[in-house]
Design a protein around this motif. Structure first.
Motif, PDB file in Angstrom:
ATOM      1  N   SER A  39      14.944  36.167  61.153  1.00  0.00           N
ATOM      2  CA  SER A  39      15.520  37.073  60.163  1.00  0.00           C
ATOM      3  C   SER A  39      15.431  38.527  60.650  1.00  0.00           C
ATOM      4  N   ASN A  40      14.337  38.887  61.304  1.00  0.00           N
ATOM      5  CA  ASN A  40      14.237  40.239  61.867  1.00  0.00           C
ATOM      6  C   ASN A  40      15.272  40.451  62.972  1.00  0.00           C
ATOM      7  N   ALA A  41      15.461  39.432  63.801  1.00  0.00           N
ATOM      8  CA  ALA A  41      16.437  39.551  64.886  1.00  0.00           C
ATOM      9  C   ALA A  41      17.836  39.722  64.303  1.00  0.00           C
ATOM     10  N   ASP A  43      18.568  40.932  61.345  1.00  0.00           N
ATOM     11  CA  ASP A  43      18.665  42.290  60.784  1.00  0.00           C
ATOM     12  C   ASP A  43      18.971  43.302  61.886  1.00  0.00           C
ATOM     13  N   ALA A  44      18.299  43.135  63.020  1.00  0.00           N
ATOM     14  CA  ALA A  44      18.484  44.083  64.121  1.00  0.00           C
ATOM     15  C   ALA A  44      19.931  44.045  64.623  1.00  0.00           C
ATOM     16  N   LEU A  45      20.537  42.862  64.629  1.00  0.00           N
ATOM     17  CA  LEU A  45      21.933  42.727  65.066  1.00  0.00           C
ATOM     18  C   LEU A  45      22.878  43.319  64.028  1.00  0.00           C
ATOM     19  N   THR A  46      22.582  43.066  62.770  1.00  0.00           N
ATOM     20  CA  THR A  46      23.403  43.618  61.691  1.00  0.00           C
ATOM     21  C   THR A  46      23.378  45.147  61.731  1.00  0.00           C
ATOM     22  N   ARG A  47      22.182  45.678  61.933  1.00  0.00           N
ATOM     23  CA  ARG A  47      22.061  47.144  61.942  1.00  0.00           C
ATOM     24  C   ARG A  47      22.786  47.742  63.145  1.00  0.00           C
ATOM     25  N   LEU A  48      22.792  47.012  64.246  1.00  0.00           N
ATOM     26  CA  LEU A  48      23.529  47.516  65.408  1.00  0.00           C
ATOM     27  C   LEU A  48      25.032  47.552  65.103  1.00  0.00           C
ATOM     28  N   SER A  81      14.458  36.397  71.520  1.00  0.00           N
ATOM     29  CA  SER A  81      15.100  37.637  71.973  1.00  0.00           C
ATOM     30  C   SER A  81      16.361  37.896  71.157  1.00  0.00           C
ATOM     31  N   ASP A  82      16.622  39.172  70.942  1.00  0.00           N
ATOM     32  CA  ASP A  82      17.908  39.535  70.350  1.00  0.00           C
ATOM     33  C   ASP A  82      18.423  40.755  71.087  1.00  0.00           C
ATOM     34  N   ASN A  83      19.756  40.947  71.060  1.00  0.00           N
ATOM     35  CA  ASN A  83      20.296  42.177  71.652  1.00  0.00           C
ATOM     36  C   ASN A  83      20.793  43.115  70.549  1.00  0.00           C
ATOM     37  N   GLY A  86      17.083  47.246  68.551  1.00  0.00           N
ATOM     38  CA  GLY A  86      15.869  47.601  69.290  1.00  0.00           C
ATOM     39  C   GLY A  86      15.026  48.640  68.567  1.00  0.00           C
ATOM     40  N   MET A  87      13.900  48.963  69.197  1.00  0.00           N
ATOM     41  CA  MET A  87      13.011  49.961  68.582  1.00  0.00           C
ATOM     42  C   MET A  87      12.578  50.973  69.632  1.00  0.00           C
ATOM     43  N   SER A  88      12.505  52.226  69.236  1.00  0.00           N
ATOM     44  CA  SER A  88      11.931  53.259  70.093  1.00  0.00           C
ATOM     45  C   SER A  88      10.409  53.196  69.948  1.00  0.00           C
ATOM     46  N   ASP A  94       5.678  52.696  63.789  1.00  0.00           N
ATOM     47  CA  ASP A  94       5.889  52.675  62.336  1.00  0.00           C
ATOM     48  C   ASP A  94       6.073  51.260  61.809  1.00  0.00           C
ATOM     49  N   ASN A  95       6.823  50.447  62.562  1.00  0.00           N
ATOM     50  CA  ASN A  95       7.211  49.149  62.016  1.00  0.00           C
ATOM     51  C   ASN A  95       6.198  48.043  62.261  1.00  0.00           C
ATOM     52  N   LEU A  96       5.560  48.067  63.416  1.00  0.00           N
ATOM     53  CA  LEU A  96       4.649  46.969  63.715  1.00  0.00           C
ATOM     54  C   LEU A  96       3.179  47.376  63.624  1.00  0.00           C
ATOM     55  N   ALA A 100       5.550  47.306  56.845  1.00  0.00           N
ATOM     56  CA  ALA A 100       6.863  47.785  56.421  1.00  0.00           C
ATOM     57  C   ALA A 100       7.404  46.895  55.320  1.00  0.00           C
ATOM     58  N   HIS A 101       7.047  45.637  55.428  1.00  0.00           N
ATOM     59  CA  HIS A 101       7.634  44.631  54.566  1.00  0.00           C
ATOM     60  C   HIS A 101       7.235  44.842  53.105  1.00  0.00           C
ATOM     61  N   SER A 102       8.247  44.963  52.278  1.00  0.00           N
ATOM     62  CA  SER A 102       7.961  45.293  50.877  1.00  0.00           C
ATOM     63  C   SER A 102       7.186  44.176  50.186  1.00  0.00           C
ATOM     64  N   VAL A 127       5.982  36.874  54.987  1.00  0.00           N
ATOM     65  CA  VAL A 127       5.010  37.930  55.259  1.00  0.00           C
ATOM     66  C   VAL A 127       5.473  38.694  56.494  1.00  0.00           C
ATOM     67  N   GLY A 128       6.703  38.393  56.913  1.00  0.00           N
ATOM     68  CA  GLY A 128       7.316  39.190  57.955  1.00  0.00           C
ATOM     69  C   GLY A 128       6.756  38.909  59.335  1.00  0.00           C
ATOM     70  N   PHE A 129       6.897  39.896  60.173  1.00  0.00           N
ATOM     71  CA  PHE A 129       6.533  39.792  61.583  1.00  0.00           C
ATOM     72  C   PHE A 129       5.140  39.197  61.787  1.00  0.00           C
ATOM     73  N   TYR A 130       4.167  39.648  60.990  1.00  0.00           N
ATOM     74  CA  TYR A 130       2.775  39.254  61.245  1.00  0.00           C
ATOM     75  C   TYR A 130       2.533  37.763  61.085  1.00  0.00           C
ATOM     76  N   GLY A 174      17.749  45.689  72.978  1.00  0.00           N
ATOM     77  CA  GLY A 174      17.233  44.685  72.044  1.00  0.00           C
ATOM     78  C   GLY A 174      15.744  44.448  72.183  1.00  0.00           C
ATOM     79  N   THR A 175      15.309  43.306  71.663  1.00  0.00           N
ATOM     80  CA  THR A 175      13.878  43.042  71.544  1.00  0.00           C
ATOM     81  C   THR A 175      13.558  41.623  72.014  1.00  0.00           C
ATOM     82  N   ASP A 176      12.488  41.502  72.827  1.00  0.00           N
ATOM     83  CA  ASP A 176      11.961  40.181  73.195  1.00  0.00           C
ATOM     84  C   ASP A 176      10.567  40.069  72.600  1.00  0.00           C
TER      85      ASP A 176
END
Ligand code: ADP
Ligand code: MG
Length: 617
Positions: A39-41, A43-48, A81-83, A86-88, A94-96, A100-102, A127-130, A174-176
């Motif tokens: 789901s995070n991957a 989201d990252a594609l949607t946001r791109l 992995s997703d393309n 990504g994150m700076s 901030d995110n990890l 972040a997860h509400s 519970v998100g990424f964790y 992206g993110t691996d």
């Protein structure tokens, strides 16, 4: 990795707390970690995709958006992995590093409250990424931001106290995420197992998910709403809903629209069993997902449906919506207004059809959502007329169902011109109201208006399909100028009655503005009515509800001279204290029936005195 770029950073306290719970949980359905990472991957594609509408300087703009999962049995790793965007470096902190997860904060307080039932609640929401720490000893995240100028970053942690940050040599966007699986997580190295998990939890993710070196995506990916309703099965609608909302309950109904003209439109709307969102739902706000040409441009659009339907969940997708990021521009477009009309029109007729064909189901809808719709009739300037057709009420002839106004009209008796209703605090007092006696002989049905919002609805609803709505509490009032100018009432003229009216008038001088005789009552000794031209009962209720001051006009007591009590009263001596008490009691009985008695307990004293007096006789 340069020294100055290497940092060791403690997790925030809340995150540490969550990680401790997850690492030590023996949760049987920990497979949901994969749903969260996918789901995070996604989201990252949607946001791109969204970013590409405005941003020109993007790394590898041609790359097809996708998600790849690789299993390595020797190294015991699962890599996703997703393309996407990504994150700076700062974003990754901030995110990890913080939560972040509400839903996570709610999760933590739920855990504190329920302690033992922890396994039951992890799977109910993300519970998100964790959650990946349920299956991994340590995790590496390589991420490259969307711009060619970004420097890739490496985040690593074993999920204990800290994480480290450094540079990564990742060159593509992206993110691996590399999970080093723990020794209880062998199952997640099996391709077949992973395939099953993806089908179960992530089948409707709109981007292809490739497993190992497979050429075919594992997930079905086709947006369900773009499929033809004819070839879509109930089970698919249910699966989609569950994956979309994580609701434990099945939706009451769904509406799938595929339309080509006047606008091109796909919509899939669900009516949930409960109006409140699940505490742990991934959808945390009201509104529909809005896609323009397959790009998700608004996650929570609240403009497409009347407010009265704000509890609906679903997706709206159109090739005709301008690809634009400004809500104002989208909202003011002509296409949006057309879509709005189509959606609410179809929704209303879908519910009307349900009322006809599946009355039990409609009853449930009305019990759950009726007040939202009434609120819409009372307050929605643009949609109140359309919503009126759904209004339903309990009635004298249908005390256990909800009767629609159109059905009321269809069942009207010969010669009946009006839709009758009674306002009251509850059904019981309405059913026993003396006002009902007025229409009893005619066999007319009467709608029960017992909800707080009903008086507000009535202010707007003066008529329906050309039939006026009329409060029977004020029908057939005596001594008001009749249409034909004649007086129907003979009893009023007679000598026997007038002294009684005078008597009661005297006794109740400080309570009512007048006393009159009526021939319209059959069983009750009396009733209270408003003087013609005074503020209506609806208005009075509205004012009371809004806590606004208004001038209370007194009521008129109408008495039934044929009633045994009235006959006997007219024979009593005017100075008899018992007769006085009985008159006051009759008046207060009426107040009680109208739901207007300020202090019913205060009657006890008088009733006891009346009983004593009776025994003396
Ligand atoms: P949520 O998804 O509810 O925000 P998560 O714990 O799942 O919470 O993720 C935290 C944040 O980390 C996300 O909001 C996102 O900003 C970032 N993130 C996680 N995975 C990715 C990814 N694959 N690509 C880009 N950002 C990500
Ligand atoms: Mg997430």
């Amino acid at each position: 990795m340069t020294e100055e770029n290497h940092q060791n950073i403690p997790f925030k306290a809340e995150t540490r707390q969550l990680l401790q719970i997850l690492i030590h949980s023996l949760y049987a359905e920990r497979e949901v970690f994969l749903r969260e990472l996918i789901s995070n991957a996604s989201d990252a594609l949607t946001r791109l995709e969204f970013l590409m509408l405005t941003e020109k300087n993007i790394l590898e703009p041609e790359a097809e958006p996708n998600i790849r999962i690789k299993l390595d049995k020797e190294k015991r790793t699962l890599t996703i992995s997703d393309n996407g965007i990504g994150m700076s470096r700062t974003e990754i902190v901030d995110n990890l590093g913080t939560i972040a997860h509400s839903g996570v904060k709610q999760f933590l307080s739920a855990v504190q409250e329920s302690n033992s039932s922890l396994p039951d609640i992890i799977g109910q929401f993300g519970v998100g990424f964790y959650s990946a720490f349920m299956v991994a000893d340590h995790i590496d995240v390589h991420s490259h931001g969307f711009s060619p100028e970004h420097q890739a970053v490496l985040w690593q942690s074993d999920g204990n106290e800290t994480y480290t940050l450094g540079d990564s040599d990742k060159a593509n966007r992206g993110t691996d995420i590399i999970l080093h699986l723990n020794d209880t997580a062998d199952e997640f190295l099996e391709e077949q197992r992973i395939r099953t998990i993806i089908k179960k939890h992530s089948d409707f993710i709109p981007f292809p998910i490739f497993l190992n070196d497979g050429e075919e995506p594992v997930n079905r990916r086709t947006a369900l709403w773009r499929q033809s309703p004819m070839s879509t099965e109930d089970k698919e609608y249910e699966d989609f809903y569950r994956q979309y909302t994580l609701d434990f309950y099945e939706p009451i109904t769904h509406l799938h629209m595929v339309i080509d003209a006047p606008v091109q439109l796909y919509a899939l709307l669900y009516l949930p069993e409960h109006p409140e969102r699940q505490m742990f739902s991934p959808r945390q706000q009201e509104g529909l997902e809005l896609y323009a040409r397959k790009v998700l441009i608004q996650e929570y659009n609240v403009d497409l449906l009347p407010r009265a339907f704000r509890f609906l969940q679903g997706v709206v997708d159109s090739e005709d919506i301008p690809l634009n990021v400004s809500r104002e521009t989208i909202q003011s477009s002509r296409v949006m207004r057309q879509i709005q009309k189509l959606l609410s029109g179809r929704l209303v007729s879908h519910l009307q059809g349900m009322a006809e064909k599946e009355p039990e189901k409609f009853k449930k809808v009305w019990q759950t959502y009726g007040n939202f719709i009434k609120e819409g009739v009372a307050t929605d300037e643009d949609n109140h007329e359309q919503l009126q057709s759904l209004l339903s009420f309990r009635s004298l002839h249908h005390p256990d169902d909800f009767l629609q106004l159109s059905t009321y009209i269809a069942e009207m008796k010969e010669g009946q011109e009006k839709i009758y209703y009674l306002l009251g605090d509850d059904e019981h007092s309405i059913k026993n109201s003396p006002h009902l006696e007025l229409i009893e002989a005619d066999g007319f049905d009467v709608l029960f208006m017992t909800d707080d919002i009903d008086p507000f609805v009535l202010l707007r609803l003066k008529e329906f399909e050309g039939k006026p709505l009329v409060n029977i509490a004020n029908e057939g009032r005596e001594n008001q100028p009749d249409n034909d100018g004649e007086k129907k009432d003979e009893a009023r003229e007679t000598d026997q009655v007038n002294p009684l009216v005078d008597f009661i008038r005297d006794v109740l001088a400080d309570k009512v503005i007048d006393v009159k005789v009526t021939t319209r009552l059959t069983r009750s000794p009396a009733r209270l009515v408003d003087p013609e031209g005074s503020m209506t009962q609806e208005m009075q209720r509205v004012y009371e509800m809004l806590d606004r001051e208004y001038e209370r006009t007194g009521k008129i007591l109408e008495i039934n001279p044929g009633h045994p009590l009235m006959k006997k009263l007219s024979e009593q001596d005017r100075n008899d204290p018992l007769a006085h008490m009985i008159i006051r009691q009759v008046y207060e009985d009426c107040l009680l029936q109208e739901g207007l008695h300020p202090d019913p307990v205060s009657m006890i004293d008088r009733i006891q005195k009346i009983m004593e007096a009776l025994m003396d006789k």
